[in-house]
Design a protein around this motif. Structure first.
Motif, PDB file in Angstrom:
ATOM      1  N   GLY A 191       0.908  -1.093   0.023  1.00 24.51           N
ATOM      2  CA  GLY A 191       0.078   0.029   0.113  1.00 24.51           C
ATOM      3  C   GLY A 191       0.647   1.333  -0.015  1.00 24.51           C
ATOM      4  O   GLY A 191       0.599   2.181  -0.876  1.00 24.51           O
ATOM      5  N   PHE A 192       1.951   1.315   0.886  1.00 19.81           N
ATOM      6  CA  PHE A 192       2.957   2.358   0.796  1.00 19.81           C
ATOM      7  C   PHE A 192       3.256   2.543  -0.414  1.00 19.81           C
ATOM      8  O   PHE A 192       3.483   3.891  -1.019  1.00 19.81           O
ATOM      9  CB  PHE A 192       3.809   2.126   1.921  1.00 19.81           C
ATOM     10  N   VAL A 193       4.014   1.615  -1.146  1.00 11.10           N
ATOM     11  CA  VAL A 193       4.831   1.579  -2.531  1.00 11.10           C
ATOM     12  C   VAL A 193       3.831   2.102  -3.479  1.00 11.10           C
ATOM     13  O   VAL A 193       3.870   3.073  -4.255  1.00 11.10           O
ATOM     14  CB  VAL A 193       5.349   0.395  -2.840  1.00 11.10           C
ATOM     15  N   ASP A 194       2.628   1.653  -3.556  1.00 14.05           N
ATOM     16  CA  ASP A 194       1.692   2.142  -4.700  1.00 14.05           C
ATOM     17  C   ASP A 194       1.074   3.407  -4.626  1.00 14.05           C
ATOM     18  O   ASP A 194       1.069   4.279  -5.346  1.00 14.05           O
ATOM     19  CB  ASP A 194       0.470   1.007  -4.721  1.00 14.05           C
ATOM     20  N   THR A 195       0.873   3.909  -3.286  1.00 12.54           N
ATOM     21  CA  THR A 195       0.323   5.104  -3.197  1.00 12.54           C
ATOM     22  C   THR A 195       1.544   6.177  -3.343  1.00 12.54           C
ATOM     23  O   THR A 195       1.364   7.141  -3.914  1.00 12.54           O
ATOM     24  CB  THR A 195      -0.026   5.368  -1.569  1.00 12.54           C
ATOM     25  N   MET A 196       2.956   5.952  -3.006  1.00 15.81           N
ATOM     26  CA  MET A 196       3.941   6.847  -3.049  1.00 15.81           C
ATOM     27  C   MET A 196       4.318   6.859  -4.589  1.00 15.81           C
ATOM     28  O   MET A 196       4.372   7.945  -5.292  1.00 15.81           O
ATOM     29  CB  MET A 196       5.067   6.323  -2.133  1.00 15.81           C
ATOM     30  N   ALA A 197       4.161   5.708  -5.208  1.00 17.60           N
ATOM     31  CA  ALA A 197       4.376   5.746  -6.857  1.00 17.60           C
ATOM     32  C   ALA A 197       3.287   6.360  -7.478  1.00 17.60           C
ATOM     33  O   ALA A 197       3.667   7.440  -8.192  1.00 17.60           O
ATOM     34  CB  ALA A 197       4.275   4.386  -7.154  1.00 17.60           C
ATOM     35  N   LYS A 198       2.206   6.566  -7.308  1.00 14.15           N
ATOM     36  CA  LYS A 198       1.404   7.536  -7.680  1.00 14.15           C
ATOM     37  C   LYS A 198       1.419   8.882  -7.542  1.00 14.15           C
ATOM     38  O   LYS A 198       1.386   9.800  -8.473  1.00 14.15           O
ATOM     39  CB  LYS A 198      -0.075   6.955  -7.365  1.00 14.15           C
ATOM     40  N   ARG A 199       1.776   9.154  -6.179  1.00 16.92           N
ATOM     41  CA  ARG A 199       2.054  10.496  -5.831  1.00 16.92           C
ATOM     42  C   ARG A 199       3.292  11.126  -6.545  1.00 16.92           C
ATOM     43  O   ARG A 199       3.314  12.475  -6.951  1.00 16.92           O
ATOM     44  CB  ARG A 199       2.190  10.573  -4.328  1.00 16.92           C
ATOM     45  N   LEU A 200       4.458  10.210  -6.752  1.00 19.09           N
ATOM     46  CA  LEU A 200       5.616  10.990  -7.230  1.00 19.09           C
ATOM     47  C   LEU A 200       5.468  10.777  -8.909  1.00 19.09           C
ATOM     48  O   LEU A 200       5.798  11.646  -9.429  1.00 19.09           O
ATOM     49  CB  LEU A 200       6.726   9.678  -7.380  1.00 19.09           C
ATOM     50  N   GLU A 201       4.266   9.654  -9.445  1.00 21.60           N
ATOM     51  CA  GLU A 201       4.024   9.918 -10.953  1.00 21.60           C
ATOM     52  C   GLU A 201       3.396  11.018 -11.287  1.00 21.60           C
ATOM     53  O   GLU A 201       3.599  11.881 -12.250  1.00 21.60           O
ATOM     54  CB  GLU A 201       3.296   8.462 -11.484  1.00 21.60           C
ATOM     55  N   ASN A 202       2.377  11.553 -10.296  1.00 17.41           N
ATOM     56  CA  ASN A 202       1.739  12.930 -10.461  1.00 17.41           C
ATOM     57  C   ASN A 202       2.611  14.038 -10.609  1.00 17.41           C
ATOM     58  O   ASN A 202       2.096  15.167 -11.077  1.00 17.41           O
ATOM     59  CB  ASN A 202       0.505  13.029  -9.425  1.00 17.41           C
ATOM     60  N   ARG A 203       4.012  14.109 -10.059  1.00 18.41           N
ATOM     61  CA  ARG A 203       4.765  15.221 -10.007  1.00 18.41           C
ATOM     62  C   ARG A 203       5.681  14.986 -11.124  1.00 18.41           C
ATOM     63  O   ARG A 203       6.879  15.553 -11.282  1.00 18.41           O
ATOM     64  CB  ARG A 203       5.459  15.170  -8.733  1.00 18.41           C
ATOM     65  N   GLY A 204       5.669  13.881 -12.005  1.00 28.13           N
ATOM     66  CA  GLY A 204       6.413  13.986 -13.327  1.00 28.13           C
ATOM     67  C   GLY A 204       7.622  12.945 -13.143  1.00 28.13           C
ATOM     68  O   GLY A 204       8.296  12.626 -14.113  1.00 28.13           O
ATOM     69  N   TYR A 205       7.811  12.292 -12.264  1.00 24.78           N
ATOM     70  CA  TYR A 205       8.661  11.429 -11.894  1.00 24.78           C
ATOM     71  C   TYR A 205       8.381   9.871 -12.829  1.00 24.78           C
ATOM     72  O   TYR A 205       7.046   9.523 -12.692  1.00 24.78           O
ATOM     73  CB  TYR A 205       8.888  10.835 -10.425  1.00 24.78           C
ATOM     74  N   THR A 206       9.398   9.414 -13.234  1.00 19.87           N
ATOM     75  CA  THR A 206       9.226   7.949 -13.567  1.00 19.87           C
ATOM     76  C   THR A 206       9.548   6.930 -12.576  1.00 19.87           C
ATOM     77  O   THR A 206      10.318   7.084 -11.950  1.00 19.87           O
ATOM     78  CB  THR A 206      10.280   7.598 -14.787  1.00 19.87           C
ATOM     79  N   VAL A 207       8.600   6.142 -12.257  1.00 20.95           N
ATOM     80  CA  VAL A 207       8.866   5.247 -11.053  1.00 20.95           C
ATOM     81  C   VAL A 207       8.435   3.870 -11.402  1.00 20.95           C
ATOM     82  O   VAL A 207       7.593   3.635 -11.937  1.00 20.95           O
ATOM     83  CB  VAL A 207       7.552   5.531 -10.024  1.00 20.95           C
ATOM     84  N   GLY A 208       9.426   2.933 -10.846  1.00 23.90           N
ATOM     85  CA  GLY A 208       9.272   1.548 -10.809  1.00 23.90           C
ATOM     86  C   GLY A 208       8.940   1.119  -9.344  1.00 23.90           C
ATOM     87  O   GLY A 208       9.366   2.079  -8.585  1.00 23.90           O
ATOM     88  N   VAL A 209       8.626  -0.106  -9.112  1.00 26.88           N
ATOM     89  CA  VAL A 209       8.101  -0.633  -8.046  1.00 26.88           C
ATOM     90  C   VAL A 209       8.682  -1.813  -7.609  1.00 26.88           C
ATOM     91  O   VAL A 209       8.783  -2.711  -8.734  1.00 26.88           O
ATOM     92  CB  VAL A 209       6.625  -0.281  -7.373  1.00 26.88           C
ATOM     93  N   ALA A 210       8.942  -2.408  -6.410  1.00 25.28           N
ATOM     94  CA  ALA A 210       9.433  -3.666  -6.193  1.00 25.28           C
ATOM     95  C   ALA A 210       8.974  -3.789  -4.858  1.00 25.28           C
ATOM     96  O   ALA A 210       9.199  -2.572  -3.823  1.00 25.28           O
ATOM     97  CB  ALA A 210      10.962  -3.769  -6.489  1.00 25.28           C
ATOM     98  N   TYR A 211       8.757  -4.970  -4.331  1.00 26.70           N
ATOM     99  CA  TYR A 211       8.233  -5.250  -3.079  1.00 26.70           C
ATOM    100  C   TYR A 211       9.064  -6.031  -2.272  1.00 26.70           C
ATOM    101  O   TYR A 211       8.849  -6.487  -0.978  1.00 26.70           O
ATOM    102  CB  TYR A 211       6.848  -5.854  -3.230  1.00 26.70           C
ATOM    103  N   ASP A 212      10.316  -6.322  -2.737  1.00 24.67           N
ATOM    104  CA  ASP A 212      11.376  -6.822  -1.777  1.00 24.67           C
ATOM    105  C   ASP A 212      12.603  -6.692  -2.660  1.00 24.67           C
ATOM    106  O   ASP A 212      12.788  -6.052  -3.710  1.00 24.67           O
ATOM    107  CB  ASP A 212      11.238  -8.349  -1.505  1.00 24.67           C
ATOM    108  N   GLY A 213      13.818  -7.043  -1.596  1.00 29.37           N
ATOM    109  CA  GLY A 213      15.349  -6.957  -2.436  1.00 29.37           C
ATOM    110  C   GLY A 213      15.471  -7.686  -3.830  1.00 29.37           C
ATOM    111  O   GLY A 213      15.953  -6.806  -4.667  1.00 29.37           O
ATOM    112  N   PRO A 214      15.141  -8.841  -3.779  1.00 31.72           N
ATOM    113  CA  PRO A 214      15.399  -9.509  -4.987  1.00 31.72           C
ATOM    114  C   PRO A 214      14.516  -8.895  -6.289  1.00 31.72           C
ATOM    115  O   PRO A 214      15.278  -8.701  -7.284  1.00 31.72           O
ATOM    116  CB  PRO A 214      14.813 -11.146  -4.953  1.00 31.72           C
ATOM    117  N   GLN A 215      13.416  -8.654  -6.160  1.00 29.57           N
ATOM    118  CA  GLN A 215      12.621  -7.731  -7.096  1.00 29.57           C
ATOM    119  C   GLN A 215      13.329  -6.602  -7.553  1.00 29.57           C
ATOM    120  O   GLN A 215      13.325  -6.079  -8.686  1.00 29.57           O
ATOM    121  CB  GLN A 215      11.259  -7.419  -6.805  1.00 29.57           C
TER     122      GLN A 215
END
Length: 144
Positions: free
Chosen positions: A13-37
């Motif tokens: 939830g934190f990652v997905d919400t923060m990704a949307k907020r950063l994308e809304n500011r023009g950032y290109t965002v990738g997400v991973a839910y653990d170290g190997p990802q």
């Protein structure tokens, strides 16, 4: 140009919400839910990330181990550590392993984007030094 950011945290939830907020500011965002990802995302090279925002406390490979592996494979990528459990020991370990900085969770978006901008600036400065050194080397070789 806004940084290309990889967010890494086991709290989906934190990652997905923060990704949307950063994308809304023009950032290109990738997400991973653990170290190997995160390592897979960096190694694929679909996006050449400037900054990784990495949680310290994750199951399996923790943030400090992921940081060491990221810096070994991608030394120019800057890593900002996020923690809700800041300790002097983990901060020292992270800084020795090459972390750009630490932020406490929850962090506000303004603090995070400011820190991302600083980290991106440091990465670009390192890249420019490398390019200048290569250019000097080429010029010197042509002078032989």
């Amino acid at each position: 140009m806004p940084a290309r950011v990889l967010l890494v945290d086991d709290e989906k939830g934190f990652v997905d919400t923060m990704a949307k907020r950063l994308e809304n500011r023009g950032y290109t965002v990738g997400v991973a839910y653990d170290g190997p990802q995160a390592l897979d995302a960096l190694d694929k090279g679909d996006i050449f990330f400037d900054v990784v925002v990495l949680d310290v406390k994750m199951p399996g490979m923790d943030g400090n181990e992921a940081l060491k592996r990221i810096k070994a494979a991608h030394p120019l990528v800057e890593v900002i550590m996020l923690t809700g459990h800041a300790t002097v020991e983990s901060a020292i370990e992270g800084m020795k392993s090459g972390a750009f900085d630490y932020l406490m969770k929850p962090c506000d978006l303004e603090s995070l984007t400011a820190k991302i901008g600083e980290a991106q600036g440091r990465k670009e400065a390192h890249e420019n030094k490398i390019l200048e050194a290569r250019a000097r080397h080429i010029v010197l070789r042509r002078g032989d």
